[in-house]
Design an enzyme around this catalytic site. Sequence first.
Site: not given
Ligand code: BG6
Length: 484
Positions: A47, A175, A179, A213, A145, A237
């Site tokens: 938008r 995602h 991988k 992370e 998601k 995930h």
């Molecule tokens: C995302 C989350 O789906 O995955 C994030 O919303 C997270 O919070 C990320 O940092 C981690 O993805 P990757 O591929 O960097 O491990």
Amino acid sequence: MQVTPPFDLVIFGGNGDLAMRKLLPALYHRHRAGSLCDDGRILAVSRSEMDRATYLNLAREALVAHLGSHFNERDWEKFAQRLDFHRVDANAPGHYSGLAMVLGENTGRVRVFYLSTSPDLFMNICRNLGQAGLVTPESRVVLEKPLGRDLESARAINDAVGEVFEEHQIYRIDHYLGKEAVQNMMALRFGNSVFEPLWRRTWISHVQITVAEQLGVEGRGEFYNGVGAMRDMIQNHLLQLLCIVAMEPPANMDADSVRDEKLRILRSLRPLTGAEVATRSVRGQYRAGAVNGKAVSAFLDEPGIPSDSQTETFVALKAEITNWRWAGTPFYLRTGKRMPEGIAEIALYFRDMPMHLFPTVGGVPNRLVIRLQPDEGLRLDLMAKIPGDDMKLRPVGLNLSFAETFKQRPVQAYERLLGDVIHGRLALFMRRDEQEAAWMWVEPIMQAWVASGNSPKLYTAGTWGPAAATALISRDGFSWHEDY
Ligand code: BG6
């Protein structure tokens, strides 16, 4: 890579963070690899008031920032020819007629609507697309998601999307499934015979799945505060990783055969409810600390986070799969922000030997570690004799690095998944029943947390989470894999 058919890819939230950080770089890589058909258009919509030239500037800056040495002007010039921008207020039905004009009337052409927006908009976008007559038989919708906040809201979104798109047109993205390492896990399990006889309760004492992370909430405070680690990471995930480790071999690699097997695992997860939640789950929140020697602030001091937020940035869980293969082998799941390392891996611990003939130094019995990131690979820990007169053993690792073995740039998750959407391949996307089964398992845990009246346990940024997470696994006589 196979070249796609002609397509129009419409990205809602086209100037948002995900589009700029992940989607455009992924499309650029596919373009460079020659796997996007010349007649493939990318239409960013949002938008925001902006013209094409302004959008191209933003896109170029994002690619320069995220592609590093993979960016080059000549490829950009050609890639930019595919890109366009169109202003659409997702909630304004009137705006969709403009989109219809841009898309034209070729109903045989692949049309992808990528909803890279807040899930609150999914229902309206789909309804508006439907009402504007934009959904053709060759149309697909991609949903990011987390889908909803709980089972009920996920069902409401699925119902609304399902009124406009058939299930086979709906691509629920996770995602992690894109991988390379995750697909390699299928190769390891179903392309080799060596592990299959061992891949069960008889030989495996327990499994650990860790996605840690170093990052905090990185400017997504407001979004993250309403979501938390359970919805952001575990519901999708980590449960998907668990499914791939634990599933039975599918009859073939068709989308539904694979998804049926994953669903069986989700449905075999023993529900955690009531008092049990306190002993089998831990939720944590980071306080100020240091990561990589750099001071970082507390979650509660991040922009967009209320000072009394109860949102968890860490979760540890003990899950049990009550089926013939896995009953009695716990799966420990753990994810957190602001951990000491950025690492994603699955560790399978084999049972100890019936007796020890030799003295050993350190380590655990045999262990297979499947590393997803940072360096995709496999490590099998075996006991070996330490050189010298004594017959003393210690664990040594048999290490396989996929980057060293294949010596080519790994294909990023979004590259793979965007290609799959355009080609119409559903195997790496979640089906509705899978996603709802995942909600069914996590929701009672979140409800028990709220009902307990307890706040998340604090942990110092740069550590492996609250002490309760160590206690959760050590009660069973195990410890987390942290000697990276
Ligand atoms: C995302 C989350 O789906 O995955 C994030 O919303 C997270 O919070 C990320 O940092 C981690 O993805 P990757 O591929 O960097 O491990």
